[in-house]
Design a protein around this motif. Sequence first.
Motif, PDB file in Angstrom:
ATOM      1  N   UNK A 117     -64.435  28.381 -41.749  1.00  0.00           N
ATOM      2  CA  UNK A 117     -62.974  28.502 -41.620  1.00  0.00           C
ATOM      3  C   UNK A 117     -62.394  28.313 -40.423  1.00  0.00           C
ATOM      4  N   UNK A 118     -62.911  28.442 -39.319  1.00  0.00           N
ATOM      5  CA  UNK A 118     -62.401  28.448 -38.064  1.00  0.00           C
ATOM      6  C   UNK A 118     -62.215  26.843 -37.765  1.00  0.00           C
ATOM      7  N   UNK A 119     -63.078  25.996 -38.080  1.00  0.00           N
ATOM      8  CA  UNK A 119     -63.095  24.856 -38.133  1.00  0.00           C
ATOM      9  C   UNK A 119     -61.911  24.238 -38.778  1.00  0.00           C
ATOM     10  N   UNK A 120     -61.726  24.505 -40.001  1.00  0.00           N
ATOM     11  CA  UNK A 120     -60.600  24.129 -40.726  1.00  0.00           C
ATOM     12  C   UNK A 120     -59.163  24.712 -40.411  1.00  0.00           C
ATOM     13  N   UNK A 121     -59.052  25.949 -39.648  1.00  0.00           N
ATOM     14  CA  UNK A 121     -57.996  26.407 -38.985  1.00  0.00           C
ATOM     15  C   UNK A 121     -57.608  25.515 -37.765  1.00  0.00           C
ATOM     16  N   UNK A 122     -58.560  25.103 -37.165  1.00  0.00           N
ATOM     17  CA  UNK A 122     -58.250  24.361 -36.070  1.00  0.00           C
ATOM     18  C   UNK A 122     -57.801  22.944 -36.203  1.00  0.00           C
ATOM     19  N   UNK A 123     -57.897  22.492 -37.667  1.00  0.00           N
ATOM     20  CA  UNK A 123     -57.380  21.093 -38.066  1.00  0.00           C
ATOM     21  C   UNK A 123     -55.712  21.196 -38.220  1.00  0.00           C
ATOM     22  N   UNK A 124     -55.340  22.722 -38.522  1.00  0.00           N
ATOM     23  CA  UNK A 124     -53.958  23.109 -38.848  1.00  0.00           C
ATOM     24  C   UNK A 124     -53.390  23.006 -37.326  1.00  0.00           C
ATOM     25  N   UNK A 125     -54.009  23.813 -36.506  1.00  0.00           N
ATOM     26  CA  UNK A 125     -53.454  23.941 -35.196  1.00  0.00           C
ATOM     27  C   UNK A 125     -53.311  22.341 -34.585  1.00  0.00           C
ATOM     28  N   UNK A 126     -54.348  21.389 -34.714  1.00  0.00           N
ATOM     29  CA  UNK A 126     -54.316  20.066 -34.110  1.00  0.00           C
ATOM     30  C   UNK A 126     -53.034  19.517 -34.844  1.00  0.00           C
ATOM     31  N   UNK A 127     -52.712  19.623 -35.988  1.00  0.00           N
ATOM     32  CA  UNK A 127     -51.869  18.910 -36.620  1.00  0.00           C
ATOM     33  C   UNK A 127     -50.397  19.479 -36.127  1.00  0.00           C
ATOM     34  N   UNK A 128     -50.529  20.786 -36.118  1.00  0.00           N
ATOM     35  CA  UNK A 128     -49.181  21.380 -35.571  1.00  0.00           C
ATOM     36  C   UNK A 128     -48.980  21.228 -34.115  1.00  0.00           C
ATOM     37  N   UNK A 129     -49.872  21.075 -33.327  1.00  0.00           N
ATOM     38  CA  UNK A 129     -49.486  20.509 -31.762  1.00  0.00           C
ATOM     39  C   UNK A 129     -49.686  18.888 -31.454  1.00  0.00           C
ATOM     40  N   UNK A 130     -49.993  18.172 -32.692  1.00  0.00           N
ATOM     41  CA  UNK A 130     -49.827  16.736 -32.456  1.00  0.00           C
ATOM     42  C   UNK A 130     -50.958  16.224 -31.617  1.00  0.00           C
ATOM     43  N   UNK A 131     -52.102  17.024 -31.663  1.00  0.00           N
ATOM     44  CA  UNK A 131     -53.321  16.783 -30.985  1.00  0.00           C
ATOM     45  C   UNK A 131     -54.349  15.890 -31.701  1.00  0.00           C
ATOM     46  N   UNK A 132     -54.128  14.586 -31.413  1.00  0.00           N
ATOM     47  CA  UNK A 132     -54.662  13.458 -32.392  1.00  0.00           C
ATOM     48  C   UNK A 132     -56.172  13.369 -31.696  1.00  0.00           C
ATOM     49  N   UNK A 133     -56.350  13.818 -30.580  1.00  0.00           N
ATOM     50  CA  UNK A 133     -57.856  13.813 -30.182  1.00  0.00           C
ATOM     51  C   UNK A 133     -58.747  14.787 -31.018  1.00  0.00           C
ATOM     52  N   UNK A 134     -58.183  15.895 -30.845  1.00  0.00           N
ATOM     53  CA  UNK A 134     -58.872  17.113 -31.656  1.00  0.00           C
ATOM     54  C   UNK A 134     -58.964  16.570 -33.105  1.00  0.00           C
ATOM     55  N   UNK A 135     -57.880  16.202 -33.791  1.00  0.00           N
ATOM     56  CA  UNK A 135     -57.829  15.931 -35.064  1.00  0.00           C
ATOM     57  C   UNK A 135     -58.791  14.575 -35.497  1.00  0.00           C
ATOM     58  N   UNK A 136     -59.007  13.587 -34.555  1.00  0.00           N
ATOM     59  CA  UNK A 136     -59.888  12.538 -34.694  1.00  0.00           C
ATOM     60  C   UNK A 136     -61.405  12.962 -34.901  1.00  0.00           C
ATOM     61  N   UNK A 137     -61.620  13.736 -33.738  1.00  0.00           N
ATOM     62  CA  UNK A 137     -62.881  14.596 -33.694  1.00  0.00           C
ATOM     63  C   UNK A 137     -63.345  15.348 -35.003  1.00  0.00           C
ATOM     64  N   UNK A 138     -62.189  16.190 -35.557  1.00  0.00           N
ATOM     65  CA  UNK A 138     -62.626  17.003 -36.360  1.00  0.00           C
ATOM     66  C   UNK A 138     -62.990  16.049 -37.868  1.00  0.00           C
ATOM     67  N   UNK A 139     -62.154  14.994 -37.972  1.00  0.00           N
ATOM     68  CA  UNK A 139     -62.253  14.446 -39.069  1.00  0.00           C
ATOM     69  C   UNK A 139     -63.557  13.539 -39.278  1.00  0.00           C
ATOM     70  N   UNK A 140     -64.247  12.882 -37.783  1.00  0.00           N
ATOM     71  CA  UNK A 140     -65.294  12.543 -37.709  1.00  0.00           C
ATOM     72  C   UNK A 140     -66.478  13.411 -38.047  1.00  0.00           C
ATOM     73  N   UNK A 141     -66.198  14.679 -37.812  1.00  0.00           N
ATOM     74  CA  UNK A 141     -67.306  15.817 -37.860  1.00  0.00           C
ATOM     75  C   UNK A 141     -67.135  16.331 -39.426  1.00  0.00           C
ATOM     76  N   UNK A 142     -66.449  15.611 -40.268  1.00  0.00           N
ATOM     77  CA  UNK A 142     -66.502  16.058 -41.597  1.00  0.00           C
ATOM     78  C   UNK A 142     -65.551  16.882 -42.118  1.00  0.00           C
TER      79      UNK A 142
END
Length: 171
Positions: A16-41
Motif C-alpha cells: 500500500x505504501x509503495x502504491x501510495x508513493x507512486x501517486x506522490x511521485x506523479x503529483x510531484x513530477x518525480x520521474x526518478x522515483x516513478x521510474x524506480x517504482x515502475x521497474x520494481x513492478x
Amino acid sequence: MNKLFLVLLLITFGLGSRAQDIFNAARQNDTTALAQMISNSVRIDTTDNRGSTPLIIAVYNDNEAATRLLLAKGANPNARDFSGNTALMGACFKGLLNMVTDLYQYKTAVNQVNYNGATALIFAATFGHEDITRILLKYGADKAIKDKFGKTALDYAINQENKNIIDILKD
C-alpha cells in the motif's frame, strides 16, 4: 498464527505504501522515483481512493515529465476515475493544451464519456478553452455527443455565453 498475521499485515501495508508513493511521485513530477517504482513492478495503473491513476494525477497537476514517462511505460491513457473522468477530461477542465497533445500521441480516446455522458470536448467548451476545443475537433471530437442531460458541447458554450467557442463549434 500470530507470525503469519504479522507477515501478511507487513506485506499489505508495504504494498500500500509503495502504491501510495507512486501517486506522490506523479503529483510531484518525480520521474526518478516513478521510474524506480515502475521497474520494481509497482502497478502503473493502480488507483487511489478516488479511482485516480498516477497518470490522471500527473496530468491534472500539469506534470509533463511524469506524464510522458507514465505514457511511455504503458500507462492507460483511457483509464477512468470513480466518476468516469479520464486524464484527457482533467486536462480539458484545467486548460492544459500540452497535456491534451501528449495524451493524443498515446491514442487517448477523444470521444470517451464519463458517467454523466460528458466528453473532453464538453469540458473544454464549458470552461472556455478555445485552443483545446479547436485541437479536439482536429483530433476527431464529435460535436454531436450529448451528455445525460441531453446537452452538447455547443449547448454548454451557449450557456456560458462564450461567443468564440460557440463560433468554433458552429463551423
